[in-house]
Structure formats: structure tokens, C-alpha cells
Design an enzyme around this catalytic site. Sequence first.
Site, PDB file in Angstrom:
ATOM      1  N   GLY A 159       0.838  -1.193   0.000  1.00 22.49           N
ATOM      2  CA  GLY A 159       0.000   0.000   0.000  1.00 22.49           C
ATOM      3  C   GLY A 159       0.875   1.245   0.000  1.00 22.49           C
ATOM      4  O   GLY A 159       0.576   2.246  -0.659  1.00 22.49           O
ATOM      5  N   THR A 160       1.977   1.182   0.731  1.00 17.83           N
ATOM      6  CA  THR A 160       2.914   2.306   0.791  1.00 17.83           C
ATOM      7  C   THR A 160       3.460   2.619  -0.601  1.00 17.83           C
ATOM      8  O   THR A 160       3.536   3.782  -1.000  1.00 17.83           O
ATOM      9  CB  THR A 160       4.078   1.970   1.754  1.00 17.83           C
ATOM     10  OG1 THR A 160       3.524   1.741   3.056  1.00 17.83           O
ATOM     11  CG2 THR A 160       5.088   3.091   1.817  1.00 17.83           C
ATOM     12  N   ASN A 202      -7.019   5.203   9.375  1.00 15.86           N
ATOM     13  CA  ASN A 202      -6.555   3.949   9.976  1.00 15.86           C
ATOM     14  C   ASN A 202      -6.508   3.993  11.502  1.00 15.86           C
ATOM     15  O   ASN A 202      -6.518   2.960  12.150  1.00 15.86           O
ATOM     16  CB  ASN A 202      -5.174   3.575   9.432  1.00 15.86           C
ATOM     17  CG  ASN A 202      -4.207   4.721   9.460  1.00 15.86           C
ATOM     18  OD1 ASN A 202      -4.436   5.773   8.871  1.00 15.86           O
ATOM     19  ND2 ASN A 202      -3.101   4.541  10.158  1.00 15.86           N
ATOM     20  N   GLN A 231      -7.770   1.098   4.146  1.00 13.90           N
ATOM     21  CA  GLN A 231      -8.641   0.641   5.237  1.00 13.90           C
ATOM     22  C   GLN A 231     -10.075   0.410   4.770  1.00 13.90           C
ATOM     23  O   GLN A 231     -10.888  -0.142   5.513  1.00 13.90           O
ATOM     24  CB  GLN A 231      -8.644   1.673   6.376  1.00 13.90           C
ATOM     25  CG  GLN A 231      -7.313   1.816   7.096  1.00 13.90           C
ATOM     26  CD  GLN A 231      -7.002   0.634   8.000  1.00 13.90           C
ATOM     27  OE1 GLN A 231      -7.890  -0.075   8.466  1.00 13.90           O
ATOM     28  NE2 GLN A 231      -5.724   0.412   8.267  1.00 13.90           N
ATOM     29  N   GLY A 272      -3.092  -5.855   0.129  1.00 15.74           N
ATOM     30  CA  GLY A 272      -3.742  -7.140   0.398  1.00 15.74           C
ATOM     31  C   GLY A 272      -3.825  -7.521   1.861  1.00 15.74           C
ATOM     32  O   GLY A 272      -4.821  -8.103   2.311  1.00 15.74           O
ATOM     33  N   HIS A 273      -2.794  -7.176   2.645  1.00 14.78           N
ATOM     34  CA  HIS A 273      -2.741  -7.700   4.009  1.00 14.78           C
ATOM     35  C   HIS A 273      -3.723  -7.051   4.974  1.00 14.78           C
ATOM     36  O   HIS A 273      -3.827  -7.468   6.132  1.00 14.78           O
ATOM     37  CB  HIS A 273      -1.302  -7.662   4.555  1.00 14.78           C
ATOM     38  CG  HIS A 273      -0.814  -6.319   4.990  1.00 14.78           C
ATOM     39  ND1 HIS A 273      -0.806  -5.938   6.313  1.00 14.78           N
ATOM     40  CD2 HIS A 273      -0.318  -5.272   4.299  1.00 14.78           C
ATOM     41  CE1 HIS A 273      -0.291  -4.707   6.406  1.00 14.78           C
ATOM     42  NE2 HIS A 273       0.004  -4.287   5.199  1.00 14.78           N
ATOM     43  N   THR A 285       9.738  -8.455 -12.148  1.00 17.74           N
ATOM     44  CA  THR A 285       9.015  -9.697 -12.403  1.00 17.74           C
ATOM     45  C   THR A 285       7.793  -9.794 -11.491  1.00 17.74           C
ATOM     46  O   THR A 285       7.900  -9.588 -10.284  1.00 17.74           O
ATOM     47  CB  THR A 285       9.952 -10.906 -12.181  1.00 17.74           C
ATOM     48  OG1 THR A 285      11.029 -10.786 -13.102  1.00 17.74           O
ATOM     49  CG2 THR A 285       9.237 -12.223 -12.399  1.00 17.74           C
ATOM     50  N   CYS A 334       4.155   5.526  20.194  1.00 19.75           N
ATOM     51  CA  CYS A 334       5.196   5.115  21.144  1.00 19.75           C
ATOM     52  C   CYS A 334       5.821   3.789  20.753  1.00 19.75           C
ATOM     53  O   CYS A 334       7.019   3.580  20.898  1.00 19.75           O
ATOM     54  CB  CYS A 334       4.611   4.948  22.537  1.00 19.75           C
ATOM     55  SG  CYS A 334       3.980   6.483  23.193  1.00 19.75           S
TER      56      CYS A 334
HETATM   57  C1  LIG Z   1      -1.532  -0.017   6.379  1.00 17.78           C
HETATM   58  C2  LIG Z   1      -1.773   1.261   5.659  1.00 17.78           C
HETATM   59  C3  LIG Z   1      -0.928   1.692   4.622  1.00 17.78           C
HETATM   60  C4  LIG Z   1       0.345   0.959   4.270  1.00 17.78           C
HETATM   61  O1  LIG Z   1       0.133  -0.242   3.591  1.00 17.78           O
HETATM   62  P1  LIG Z   1       1.369  -1.295   3.557  1.00 17.78           P
HETATM   63  O2  LIG Z   1       0.912  -2.347   2.596  1.00 17.78           O
HETATM   64  O3  LIG Z   1       1.512  -1.810   4.936  1.00 17.78           O
HETATM   65  O4  LIG Z   1       2.551  -0.578   3.063  1.00 17.78           O
HETATM   66  C5  LIG Z   1      -1.239   2.859   3.961  1.00 17.78           C
HETATM   67  N1  LIG Z   1      -2.330   3.570   4.276  1.00 17.78           N
HETATM   68  C6  LIG Z   1      -3.172   3.193   5.261  1.00 17.78           C
HETATM   69  C7  LIG Z   1      -4.374   4.023   5.549  1.00 17.78           C
HETATM   70  C8  LIG Z   1      -2.917   2.031   5.983  1.00 17.78           C
HETATM   71  O5  LIG Z   1      -3.740   1.681   6.973  1.00 17.78           O
END
Ligand SMILES: *Cc1c(COP(=O)(O)O)cnc(C)c1O
Length: 392
Positions: A73-74, A153, A181, A202-203, A239, A327
Site C-alpha cells: 500500500g505504501t 486507519n 482501510q 492485500g494484508h 518480475t 510510542c
Molecule cells: C496499512 C496502511 C498503509 C500501508 O500499507 P502497507 O501495505 O503496509 O505498506 C497505507 N495507508 C493506510 C491508511 C494504511 O492503513
Amino acid sequence: MENKRIYVDHSATTPLKQEVLDAMMPYFTQNFGNASTVYAEGREAKKAVSLAREQVAKAIGADVKEIYFTGSGTEADNWAIRGVAKANKAKGNHIITSAVEHHAVLHTCQDLEKEGFEVTYLPVDEFGMVSAEDVKNAIKDTTILVTIMMANNEIGTIMPIEEIGKVTKAAGVILHTDAVQAIGMIDIDVNKMNIDLLSMTGHKFYGPKGSGALFVRQGVKVAPFITGGAQERNKRAGTENVASIVGLGKAIELATTDIEGHTAKLRAMRDRLIDRILEEIPYTRLNGHRTQRLASNSNISFEFIEGESLLLMLDMQGISASSGSACTSGSLDPSHVLLAIGLKHEIAHGSLRVSFGDSNTMEDADRIVDSLKTIVARLREMSPLYENVKNR
Ligand SMILES: *Cc1c(COP(=O)(O)O)cnc(C)c1O
């Protein structure tokens, strides 16, 4: 009897679904082909990637040609923002975002400021909501991109993306949304909502870690973020991570099949937890919007308490949750989101995020509240600040 652990940090990550793992397994072993090759093994892999692309496109009302797979996602957020900035530099250098975005968006915008881009960080109201009116007023001739998350999030607030989409469309400005989210929680239609770019991972919906996707509306100019081979139609080199892509596709299909039924169950647990805490534990407050919030999310501040201590004591009782503060990542700064909604530092520090998921039950919600009651009482007993309040 040993109590089973209760995992309630689904906004941080979710466990992989068995069906998703089953779909992925063959692509680690017998179907190991490189999706960019022409022989049978390659064609098999390519077919699997195409199916996943269809699954992702269908889930958000997009066309398959508009879906690009990424490594997280990042990465999708970075690509969307940097890619639009780079490809549209001739048009202008102004970007609009909000104060409560994920760091994947905020730190990317801050980095672009060093390269000469101008960024407006819109404030939010006390519930963490961005106003479409504020977006409209912030747009100027040089604005090339608006990037506002679909749902927060930390505090779960759902942003008025459809309204913001009307504003950006009328102004001819590109709209990106971090929907990480929101997948499986909100019914998303990129056309109805006038979204030009959308990030996912995906996670966060029971798929594999390290799998992500970016939707890019046809015609929207985005520079490639990772250069190299011709994969992903020359837009994202490297790839194809076939097994991971297959997992993302299967997971999004499952997550968006019955959003209403799925969220109804989460919402019931969330509301039970929130109502009981606010009623049974004094000096608590709910952060975020009461109704315009993710079905899974609750975020509560406990006065006179350190979120960190709360987390450790919950952990000892077999409960995995998250503190609203950063923290845990080694920084003592309170969460930028909690500060943006106007919380004082000391209250922001005593915050707890509980995010429910598929495997949780109403009994879990009750056990969490029961544990919190004892833990909070014990921690407050040790707090000199609370001592003063008691003696008032
Ligand atoms: C978890 C999250 C991300 C980052 O996704 P990753 O796959 O962990 O890099 C980006 N934006 C939001 C709002 C998230 O909750």
C-alpha cells in the site's frame, strides 16, 4: 483452562485466509513460470495475473486496464503521488492533502516539498473529517492533485470522498484516495465517486503482506515509479510476484462479496465495546465519528493512563490491540491524527485502538471490556494525576 488469545489489531494487519493461501500455493511450486514469458509455464502465470486483475477491477468498479500491481500500500501511495507530481509538473506544483493521512502519504508529500512542490495540509473537524468545502476553497490554478484517504486507519473516520470527487471533477484536478482501510468495509465505485487513483494493500483484507495495487483511471498521467522491464504495461517494472498477486485477487473477491453482512457483524461488536466502555469506565472518550466510522474500528482515550502500559497489560491478559500513539515505533510523539482532532498531548497518550475482524466474537468484545475495567482501575490507582481528581 487456557484462554485463547484475542487479536483485535486488524487495522494493522489481518491473518491470511485459508482459501487465499490455497489459491496461492500452486504458484510457489508447480506453476512457477515468469508471467512475461511466452511458453506454457509463463502463459499459466500470466493467466493467473489476469484473473487477479479482473478480481481487483470488479471490486472497485474499474476496468482491468486501470489496475497495476505493486509491492505494498505504501508503494501504491508513493507511486500515485510522486507519479502524478512528476507527470504533471508543467501544469502546476500544488498538492492538497489532509493532516490525518497515513505516513505513506504525509511523508511523501513532505518529501515533495523539498523538491519544490507546495502542499496544503487541510485541517479536520473534531471527528477527524475533511470537508469537501475546504478542498474546494484550497484549489487554485496550480493545483494538480488532491490526495485524501477514504477512511482513517487510527480513528476509523470515513471521509466524504464522493463529495470531494464532485469538487475535484468540477475543477479538473486529479483525485487520489488511500483506500487501504476501506476495502471490504465500504462499497467502492471509482466512477460514481469520481476517483482517479486509488491505493490498496492485500494484508489489510486477509490477503498476503507485500501485495498491493493502484487503480489509475485511463487518461490520467502518472510517471512510472519503478523503472526497468516492461511489466505492468511499462508502468511498474519487476518480475510479477505471481503468488502474491493471485492472493490479492482472491482476497479482494472474498472481502467484497458480502460487505453488508460482513460489516454488520463487525459493527455490532464495535458498538458493544464502545457503549460498554463509555458507560462502565469513567473518564473515557470516543475518538472519531460515532457513525461515519469503519465497522471494525474503535478508538478510545482513557484519562490519567499511558496507552503503552495499557497495551502491555492487555497483552499479558492475552489481548492484542494497538495504542493510538506512536510510542510503539520508538517515538514518544503522540499520534498526529489524535492531535489533529484537538486532543491534548496527555489524553492522546492514553488512547487505545481496538479493530475487530472476521474471527472475533461478541464474547471477545465483552472479555476486552472486562479486562479493561480491571486494568484501567489498577493503572489509575498508581497515577498521581488520578489521585488529585479523586480528592477534588
Ligand atoms: C496499512 C496502511 C498503509 C500501508 O500499507 P502497507 O501495505 O503496509 O505498506 C497505507 N495507508 C493506510 C491508511 C494504511 O492503513
